[in-house]
Scaffold this motif. Sequence first.
Motif, mmCIF file in Angstrom:
data_model
loop_
_atom_site.group_PDB
_atom_site.id
_atom_site.type_symbol
_atom_site.label_atom_id
_atom_site.label_comp_id
_atom_site.label_asym_id
_atom_site.label_seq_id
_atom_site.Cartn_x
_atom_site.Cartn_y
_atom_site.Cartn_z
ATOM 1 N N ASP A 100 5.528 -3.714 -3.400
ATOM 2 C CA ASP A 100 4.877 -2.415 -4.827
ATOM 3 C C ASP A 100 6.224 -1.305 -4.624
ATOM 4 O O ASP A 100 7.814 -0.596 -3.275
ATOM 5 C CB ASP A 100 3.766 -2.148 -4.926
ATOM 6 C CG ASP A 100 3.236 -1.303 -3.833
ATOM 7 O OD1 ASP A 100 4.039 -0.309 -3.159
ATOM 8 O OD2 ASP A 100 2.259 -1.601 -3.698
ATOM 9 N N ASP A 101 6.162 0.381 -5.565
ATOM 10 C CA ASP A 101 7.227 1.311 -5.885
ATOM 11 C C ASP A 101 6.546 1.913 -4.136
ATOM 12 O O ASP A 101 7.190 2.346 -3.367
ATOM 13 C CB ASP A 101 6.773 1.712 -6.905
ATOM 14 C CG ASP A 101 7.435 1.325 -7.662
ATOM 15 O OD1 ASP A 101 8.670 0.091 -7.546
ATOM 16 O OD2 ASP A 101 7.463 1.920 -8.779
ATOM 17 N N ASP A 102 5.820 1.711 -3.570
ATOM 18 C CA ASP A 102 4.673 2.898 -3.032
ATOM 19 C C ASP A 102 6.208 2.122 -1.016
ATOM 20 O O ASP A 102 5.990 2.680 -0.330
ATOM 21 C CB ASP A 102 3.745 2.725 -2.812
ATOM 22 C CG ASP A 102 3.124 3.485 -4.066
ATOM 23 O OD1 ASP A 102 4.193 4.817 -4.458
ATOM 24 O OD2 ASP A 102 2.096 3.425 -4.256
ATOM 25 N N GLU A 103 5.342 0.670 -0.897
ATOM 26 C CA GLU A 103 6.094 0.308 -0.167
ATOM 27 C C GLU A 103 7.565 0.640 -0.244
ATOM 28 O O GLU A 103 7.795 0.483 1.166
ATOM 29 C CB GLU A 103 5.199 -1.282 0.212
ATOM 30 C CG GLU A 103 3.298 -1.714 -0.362
ATOM 31 C CD GLU A 103 3.458 -2.586 -0.301
ATOM 32 O OE1 GLU A 103 2.427 -3.589 0.315
ATOM 33 O OE2 GLU A 103 4.013 -3.366 -1.275
ATOM 34 N N LEU A 104 8.162 -0.045 -1.389
ATOM 35 C CA LEU A 104 9.503 0.424 -1.017
ATOM 36 C C LEU A 104 10.324 1.499 -0.726
ATOM 37 O O LEU A 104 10.507 1.298 0.384
ATOM 38 C CB LEU A 104 10.183 -0.177 -2.302
ATOM 39 C CG LEU A 104 11.615 -0.234 -2.884
ATOM 40 C CD1 LEU A 104 12.175 -1.260 -0.786
ATOM 41 C CD2 LEU A 104 11.950 -0.770 -3.972
ATOM 42 N N MET A 105 9.402 2.243 -1.464
ATOM 43 C CA MET A 105 9.750 4.027 -0.931
ATOM 44 C C MET A 105 9.842 4.156 0.527
ATOM 45 O O MET A 105 10.371 4.889 0.837
ATOM 46 C CB MET A 105 9.773 4.651 -1.729
ATOM 47 C CG MET A 105 9.790 4.746 -3.697
ATOM 48 S SD MET A 105 11.146 4.813 -3.619
ATOM 49 C CE MET A 105 11.929 6.552 -3.556
ATOM 50 N N ALA A 106 8.216 3.427 0.681
ATOM 51 C CA ALA A 106 8.472 3.746 2.741
ATOM 52 C C ALA A 106 8.821 3.322 3.325
ATOM 53 O O ALA A 106 9.525 4.358 4.439
ATOM 54 C CB ALA A 106 6.680 3.602 2.831
ATOM 55 N N LEU A 107 9.409 1.939 3.191
ATOM 56 C CA LEU A 107 10.022 1.424 3.797
ATOM 57 C C LEU A 107 11.449 2.143 3.630
ATOM 58 O O LEU A 107 12.465 2.473 4.629
ATOM 59 C CB LEU A 107 10.270 -0.477 3.296
ATOM 60 C CG LEU A 107 9.460 -0.891 3.774
ATOM 61 C CD1 LEU A 107 9.866 -2.471 3.398
ATOM 62 C CD2 LEU A 107 10.083 -1.073 5.199
ATOM 63 N N LEU A 108 12.406 2.479 2.547
ATOM 64 C CA LEU A 108 13.586 3.033 2.215
ATOM 65 C C LEU A 108 13.369 4.628 3.702
ATOM 66 O O LEU A 108 14.092 4.760 3.885
ATOM 67 C CB LEU A 108 13.689 3.580 1.124
ATOM 68 C CG LEU A 108 14.410 2.120 0.337
ATOM 69 C CD1 LEU A 108 13.877 2.380 -1.593
ATOM 70 C CD2 LEU A 108 15.071 1.947 0.708
ATOM 71 N N GLY A 109 12.281 5.274 3.094
ATOM 72 C CA GLY A 109 12.284 6.583 4.361
ATOM 73 C C GLY A 109 12.379 6.508 5.236
ATOM 74 O O GLY A 109 13.093 7.120 6.282
ATOM 75 N N GLU A 110 11.333 5.286 6.132
ATOM 76 C CA GLU A 110 11.908 4.958 7.261
ATOM 77 C C GLU A 110 13.286 4.732 7.326
ATOM 78 O O GLU A 110 13.254 5.018 8.697
ATOM 79 C CB GLU A 110 11.022 3.410 7.407
ATOM 80 C CG GLU A 110 9.586 4.055 7.614
ATOM 81 C CD GLU A 110 8.539 3.096 7.961
ATOM 82 O OE1 GLU A 110 8.795 1.871 8.743
ATOM 83 O OE2 GLU A 110 7.640 2.796 7.444
ATOM 84 N N ALA A 111 14.329 4.307 6.960
ATOM 85 C CA ALA A 111 15.793 3.908 6.985
ATOM 86 C C ALA A 111 16.450 4.694 6.706
ATOM 87 O O ALA A 111 17.056 4.465 8.121
ATOM 88 C CB ALA A 111 15.825 2.394 6.231
ATOM 89 N N VAL A 112 15.819 5.555 6.032
ATOM 90 C CA VAL A 112 16.882 7.012 5.709
ATOM 91 C C VAL A 112 16.397 8.041 7.409
ATOM 92 O O VAL A 112 17.425 8.632 7.386
ATOM 93 C CB VAL A 112 16.775 7.563 4.904
ATOM 94 C CG1 VAL A 112 16.758 8.998 4.614
ATOM 95 C CG2 VAL A 112 16.935 6.496 3.236
ATOM 96 N N ALA A 113 15.285 7.737 7.963
ATOM 97 C CA ALA A 113 14.560 9.156 8.172
ATOM 98 C C ALA A 113 15.357 7.856 10.191
ATOM 99 O O ALA A 113 15.901 8.938 10.817
ATOM 100 C CB ALA A 113 13.246 8.905 8.793
ATOM 101 N N GLU A 114 15.641 6.868 10.553
ATOM 102 C CA GLU A 114 16.197 6.543 11.436
ATOM 103 C C GLU A 114 17.630 7.631 11.698
ATOM 104 O O GLU A 114 18.427 7.114 10.298
ATOM 105 C CB GLU A 114 16.721 4.449 11.759
ATOM 106 C CG GLU A 114 15.374 4.203 11.904
ATOM 107 C CD GLU A 114 15.620 2.794 11.408
ATOM 108 O OE1 GLU A 114 16.572 2.318 11.492
ATOM 109 O OE2 GLU A 114 14.335 1.903 11.783
ATOM 110 N N GLU A 115 18.137 7.972 12.682
ATOM 111 C CA GLU A 115 19.288 8.620 13.375
ATOM 112 C C GLU A 115 19.901 7.643 13.828
ATOM 113 O O GLU A 115 21.505 7.552 13.675
ATOM 114 C CB GLU A 115 19.125 9.682 14.367
ATOM 115 C CG GLU A 115 17.865 10.612 13.887
ATOM 116 C CD GLU A 115 18.839 11.316 12.346
ATOM 117 O OE1 GLU A 115 20.302 11.038 12.680
ATOM 118 O OE2 GLU A 115 17.957 11.914 11.132
ATOM 119 N N ALA A 116 19.915 6.215 14.755
ATOM 120 C CA ALA A 116 21.125 5.770 14.474
ATOM 121 C C ALA A 116 21.685 4.721 14.194
ATOM 122 O O ALA A 116 21.333 4.664 12.744
ATOM 123 C CB ALA A 116 20.925 4.251 15.130
#
Length: 158
Positions: A6-22
Motif C-alpha cells: 500500500d502507499d504507506d508501506e511503499l513510502m516507508a521503504l522509499l524513505g529507508e532507501a533514501v536515508a541510506e548513505e552508501a
Amino acid sequence: MTGPLDDDELMALLGEAVAEEAAVSDRRRTAARAALTWRSVDAELAELLHDSALDAGAAVRSGSDEGGEPRTLSFGHSGLTLEVEVEGETLLGQVIAAGEAASVTEPASVMLERPDAHALSAEADASGFFRLEGVHPGTVRFVVEQGGWSLTTPWVML
C-alpha cells in the motif's frame, strides 16, 4: 514482503532507501526526490509523435551514422508541438503552437537537458525556429515554455 504494497508501506521503504548513505550520490538523491514529487507526470509529459530512428527499423534509438540521414523527432502536448532535426552536433528545431496556444505572441524558450551535464538553451524566433550547437550523443529531454504553455518530452537517446 509479499504481495502488493500500500502507499504507506511503499513510502516507508522509499524513505529507508533514501536515508541510506552508501553508494548514493547527492545528485541521484536529488533526482529521485524530484521524480517522486512529480505526481502529474502522465498529464504533463509530451507524447513522442515521430522518431525517424524507429521508422528506419532501428532496434535502439540513436543518432544517425556519419554520412547518414539526419535524425528527426516530433513531440506534442497541450497545444504545442516540438519538431527537431539532429545532424552531427547541430540541432535545428521548431516550436509550433496550435489552438489557444497559437494566440501567444512571445517567443518560446527551449532547453535541452541532460541528466549528467549542463543544459543547453535557445530562444525561438517569431516563426518558432531555433538552433542548438554542441549537442553530443546521449540521453536528453526537451523543456519548451511559451506564454504559460509548456511541453516536457520524455528522455530519449540522441
